[in-house]
Design a protein around this motif. Structure first.
Motif, PDB file in Angstrom:
ATOM      1  N   GLY A  19       0.816  -1.201   0.000  1.00  0.00           N
ATOM      2  CA  GLY A  19       0.000   0.000   0.000  1.00  0.00           C
ATOM      3  C   GLY A  19       0.851   1.253   0.000  1.00  0.00           C
ATOM      4  N   CYS A  20       0.607   2.106  -1.013  1.00  0.00           N
ATOM      5  CA  CYS A  20       1.315   3.392  -1.109  1.00  0.00           C
ATOM      6  C   CYS A  20       0.356   4.411  -1.693  1.00  0.00           C
ATOM      7  CB  CYS A  20       2.546   3.246  -2.004  1.00  0.00           C
ATOM      8  SG  CYS A  20       3.373   4.825  -2.337  1.00  0.00           S
ATOM      9  N   PRO A  21       0.223   5.597  -1.089  1.00  0.00           N
ATOM     10  CA  PRO A  21      -0.677   6.611  -1.629  1.00  0.00           C
ATOM     11  C   PRO A  21      -0.032   7.444  -2.737  1.00  0.00           C
ATOM     12  CG  PRO A  21       0.258   7.382   0.431  1.00  0.00           C
ATOM     13  CD  PRO A  21       0.825   5.996   0.186  1.00  0.00           C
ATOM     14  N   LEU A  22       1.263   7.277  -2.942  1.00  0.00           N
ATOM     15  CA  LEU A  22       1.970   8.067  -3.953  1.00  0.00           C
ATOM     16  C   LEU A  22       1.914   7.333  -5.294  1.00  0.00           C
ATOM     17  CD1 LEU A  22       5.010   9.024  -1.700  1.00  0.00           C
ATOM     18  CD2 LEU A  22       2.869  10.262  -2.029  1.00  0.00           C
ATOM     19  N   ARG A  23       2.196   8.030  -6.338  1.00  0.00           N
ATOM     20  CA  ARG A  23       2.149   7.426  -7.680  1.00  0.00           C
ATOM     21  C   ARG A  23       3.322   7.939  -8.506  1.00  0.00           C
ATOM     22  NH1 ARG A  23      -0.541   4.621  -5.253  1.00  0.00           N
ATOM     23  NH2 ARG A  23      -2.625   3.792  -5.648  1.00  0.00           N
ATOM     24  N   CYS A  24       4.513   7.463  -8.208  1.00  0.00           N
ATOM     25  CA  CYS A  24       5.686   7.870  -8.967  1.00  0.00           C
ATOM     26  C   CYS A  24       5.636   7.186 -10.333  1.00  0.00           C
ATOM     27  CB  CYS A  24       6.964   7.433  -8.259  1.00  0.00           C
ATOM     28  SG  CYS A  24       7.095   7.956  -6.536  1.00  0.00           S
ATOM     29  N   PRO A  25       5.651   7.948 -11.435  1.00  0.00           N
ATOM     30  CA  PRO A  25       5.698   7.284 -12.742  1.00  0.00           C
ATOM     31  C   PRO A  25       6.924   6.383 -12.832  1.00  0.00           C
ATOM     32  CG  PRO A  25       5.205   9.618 -12.983  1.00  0.00           C
ATOM     33  CD  PRO A  25       5.596   9.411 -11.537  1.00  0.00           C
ATOM     34  N   GLY A  26       6.724   5.164 -13.278  1.00  0.00           N
ATOM     35  CA  GLY A  26       7.832   4.225 -13.387  1.00  0.00           C
ATOM     36  C   GLY A  26       8.120   3.479 -12.103  1.00  0.00           C
ATOM     37  N   CYS A  27       7.254   3.604 -11.118  1.00  0.00           N
ATOM     38  CA  CYS A  27       7.416   2.877  -9.855  1.00  0.00           C
ATOM     39  C   CYS A  27       7.773   1.419 -10.128  1.00  0.00           C
ATOM     40  CB  CYS A  27       6.102   2.955  -9.070  1.00  0.00           C
ATOM     41  SG  CYS A  27       6.033   1.827  -7.658  1.00  0.00           S
ATOM     42  N   CYS A  28       8.811   0.938  -9.437  1.00  0.00           N
ATOM     43  CA  CYS A  28       9.258  -0.431  -9.735  1.00  0.00           C
ATOM     44  C   CYS A  28       8.452  -1.481  -8.965  1.00  0.00           C
ATOM     45  CB  CYS A  28      10.757  -0.581  -9.465  1.00  0.00           C
ATOM     46  SG  CYS A  28      11.215  -0.241  -7.782  1.00  0.00           S
ATOM     47  N   MET A  56       2.554  -3.277  -5.453  1.00  0.00           N
ATOM     48  CA  MET A  56       2.496  -2.976  -4.014  1.00  0.00           C
ATOM     49  C   MET A  56       1.773  -1.662  -3.727  1.00  0.00           C
ATOM     50  SD  MET A  56       6.276  -4.175  -2.782  1.00  0.00           S
ATOM     51  CE  MET A  56       6.993  -5.729  -3.346  1.00  0.00           C
ATOM     52  N   LEU A  57       1.193  -1.037  -4.755  1.00  0.00           N
ATOM     53  CA  LEU A  57       0.504   0.236  -4.538  1.00  0.00           C
ATOM     54  C   LEU A  57      -0.862   0.083  -3.862  1.00  0.00           C
ATOM     55  CD1 LEU A  57       1.399   2.166  -7.832  1.00  0.00           C
ATOM     56  CD2 LEU A  57       2.569   2.183  -5.617  1.00  0.00           C
ATOM     57  N   PRO A  58      -1.707  -0.867  -4.242  1.00  0.00           N
ATOM     58  CA  PRO A  58      -3.021  -0.985  -3.580  1.00  0.00           C
ATOM     59  C   PRO A  58      -2.865  -1.377  -2.116  1.00  0.00           C
ATOM     60  CG  PRO A  58      -2.928  -2.313  -5.589  1.00  0.00           C
ATOM     61  CD  PRO A  58      -1.541  -1.868  -5.297  1.00  0.00           C
ATOM     62  N   LEU A  68      10.440  -0.950   3.261  1.00  0.00           N
ATOM     63  CA  LEU A  68      10.236  -0.422   1.918  1.00  0.00           C
ATOM     64  C   LEU A  68       8.761  -0.577   1.566  1.00  0.00           C
ATOM     65  CD1 LEU A  68      12.802  -2.772   1.872  1.00  0.00           C
ATOM     66  CD2 LEU A  68      13.435  -1.308  -0.014  1.00  0.00           C
ATOM     67  N   GLY A  69       8.447  -0.335   0.298  1.00  0.00           N
ATOM     68  CA  GLY A  69       7.038  -0.503  -0.040  1.00  0.00           C
ATOM     69  C   GLY A  69       6.806  -0.580  -1.536  1.00  0.00           C
ATOM     70  N   GLY A  70       5.504  -0.183  -1.767  1.00  0.00           N
ATOM     71  CA  GLY A  70       4.610   0.406  -0.782  1.00  0.00           C
ATOM     72  C   GLY A  70       5.280   1.615  -0.120  1.00  0.00           C
ATOM     73  N   GLU A  71       4.613   2.138   0.858  1.00  0.00           N
ATOM     74  CA  GLU A  71       5.151   3.326   1.527  1.00  0.00           C
ATOM     75  C   GLU A  71       5.145   3.092   3.037  1.00  0.00           C
ATOM     76  OE1 GLU A  71       6.685   6.273   0.885  1.00  0.00           O
ATOM     77  OE2 GLU A  71       6.661   6.279   3.060  1.00  0.00           O
ATOM     78  N   PRO A  72       6.321   2.918   3.651  1.00  0.00           N
ATOM     79  CA  PRO A  72       6.350   2.650   5.095  1.00  0.00           C
ATOM     80  C   PRO A  72       5.647   3.724   5.932  1.00  0.00           C
ATOM     81  CG  PRO A  72       8.486   2.188   4.128  1.00  0.00           C
ATOM     82  CD  PRO A  72       7.670   2.827   3.042  1.00  0.00           C
ATOM     83  N   SER A  79      11.502   5.900   1.794  1.00  0.00           N
ATOM     84  CA  SER A  79      10.196   6.556   1.723  1.00  0.00           C
ATOM     85  C   SER A  79      10.100   7.431   0.482  1.00  0.00           C
ATOM     86  CB  SER A  79       9.981   7.428   2.963  1.00  0.00           C
ATOM     87  OG  SER A  79       8.796   8.186   2.825  1.00  0.00           O
ATOM     88  N   GLY A  80       8.899   7.494  -0.098  1.00  0.00           N
ATOM     89  CA  GLY A  80       8.649   8.392  -1.216  1.00  0.00           C
ATOM     90  C   GLY A  80       8.408   9.825  -0.771  1.00  0.00           C
ATOM     91  N   TYR A  81       8.211  10.043   0.521  1.00  0.00           N
ATOM     92  CA  TYR A  81       8.087  11.410   1.054  1.00  0.00           C
ATOM     93  C   TYR A  81       9.481  11.955   1.345  1.00  0.00           C
ATOM     94  CZ  TYR A  81       3.147  10.351   2.027  1.00  0.00           C
ATOM     95  OH  TYR A  81       1.823  10.021   1.917  1.00  0.00           O
ATOM     96  N   PRO A 138      10.505  10.971  -3.791  1.00  0.00           N
ATOM     97  CA  PRO A 138       9.874  10.082  -4.774  1.00  0.00           C
ATOM     98  C   PRO A 138      10.893   9.521  -5.753  1.00  0.00           C
ATOM     99  CG  PRO A 138       9.522  12.382  -5.362  1.00  0.00           C
ATOM    100  CD  PRO A 138      10.188  12.387  -4.015  1.00  0.00           C
ATOM    101  N   TYR A 139      10.552   8.406  -6.345  1.00  0.00           N
ATOM    102  CA  TYR A 139      11.368   7.854  -7.428  1.00  0.00           C
ATOM    103  C   TYR A 139      11.069   8.665  -8.688  1.00  0.00           C
ATOM    104  CZ  TYR A 139      12.917   4.737 -11.125  1.00  0.00           C
ATOM    105  OH  TYR A 139      13.520   4.217 -12.233  1.00  0.00           O
ATOM    106  N   ILE A 140      12.129   9.231  -9.303  1.00  0.00           N
ATOM    107  CA  ILE A 140      11.963   9.989 -10.546  1.00  0.00           C
ATOM    108  C   ILE A 140      12.693   9.235 -11.657  1.00  0.00           C
ATOM    109  CG2 ILE A 140      12.375  12.187 -11.721  1.00  0.00           C
ATOM    110  CD1 ILE A 140      12.133  13.596  -9.054  1.00  0.00           C
TER     111      ILE A 140
HETATM  112  S1  SF4 Z   1       8.276   4.413  -6.051  1.00  0.00           S
HETATM  113 FE1  SF4 Z   1       7.770   4.038  -3.874  1.00  0.00          FE
HETATM  114  S2  SF4 Z   1       6.802   5.952  -3.189  1.00  0.00           S
HETATM  115 FE2  SF4 Z   1       6.760   5.986  -5.429  1.00  0.00          FE
HETATM  116  S3  SF4 Z   1       4.758   5.106  -5.997  1.00  0.00           S
HETATM  117 FE3  SF4 Z   1       6.255   3.420  -5.980  1.00  0.00          FE
HETATM  118  S4  SF4 Z   1       6.103   2.521  -3.938  1.00  0.00           S
HETATM  119 FE4  SF4 Z   1       5.143   4.558  -3.837  1.00  0.00          FE
END
Ligand code: SF4
Length: 208
Positions: free
Chosen positions: A36-45, A49-51, A82-86, A111-113, A140-142
């Motif tokens: 579970g992660c509330p962020l949405r980094c494009p290309g998230c690996c 694990m987002l839901p 890791l996550g998801g978002e800890p 963390s993505g924050y 965030p992951y860019i």
């Molecule tokens: S890279 Fe990390 S912080 Fe960003 S959307 Fe994916 S899990 Fe969330």
């Protein structure tokens, strides 16, 4: 009404655990990915694990027991979350981190924050979690800014904060080459470590 969970029984929403890895921080580490992660980094690996639904609900006591075994049998020196978002699981993560620190082990969080954003989050457990964290990799992951030098870091914007004096920025471990670990167990394949899109593609191709 469900009875309030006892601290030892607090359920963690877990996407994956690797009991001993050298691909997620200094030394041998017990790595836990929250689901579970509330962020949405494009290309998230880790898009799977987002839901917030999914993964497995594991009692804290079971996670601690698995960590204890990894420390005793495999020389694990700490956990990486890791996550998801800890930070989106701050209450559970803080309860885990409290026990980890009590056992003399270390805590690292990805963390993505950013740290500044994290300090503004309203959930009080976030501040507690940060107070129990030795290393925070933030931001965030860019995808357009892939990290080419620092080990364990996904993109160049992400910063490494040494929140205690337990680890040091000048430790040579940060300069070694990145690590990718591939595990085959029964019919399951898992990859962790360097978060390059090529690795994600490989993981998808290998998935049964
Ligand atoms: S890279 Fe990390 S912080 Fe960003 S959307 Fe994916 S899990 Fe969330």
């Amino acid at each position: 009404m469900e009875p309030a969970a006892q601290p030892g029984d607090l359920p963690l929403q877990v996407a994956q655990i690797v009991a001993c890895t050298e691909a997620e921080g200094p030394g041998r580490r017990f790595a836990l990915w929250f689901q579970g992660c509330p962020l949405r980094c494009p290309g998230c690996c880790n898009p799977e694990m987002l839901p917030f639904d999914g993964g497995a609900r594991l009692p804290l006591s079971e996670v601690i027991e698995r960590l204890r075994r990894a420390a005793n049998q495999q020389g694990v020196e700490g956990i990486s979350l890791l996550g998801g978002e800890p930070l989106a699981h701050a209450r559970e993560a803080a309860a885990l981190a409290r026990q980890v620190q009590s056992a003399g082990l270390s805590v690292m969080i990805f963390s993505g924050y950013t740290l500044e954003e994290a300090r503004l989050l309203p959930e009080p457990a976030v501040a507690e979690l940060l107070s129990l964290t030795d290393i925070l990799v933030d931001g965030p992951y860019i995808r357009e800014q892939p990290e080419e030098h620092r080990r364990w870091i996904g993109s160049a914007n992400q910063r490494i904060h040494f929140l205690t004096d337990r680890y040091r920025a000048d430790d040579p471990c940060w300069q070694r080459r990145n690590t990718l670990e591939i595990r085959l167990r029964d019919r399951e394949v898992s990859i962790n470590g360097f978060p390059a899109p090529s690795a994600v593609g490989l993981w998808k191709r290998l998935r049964p």
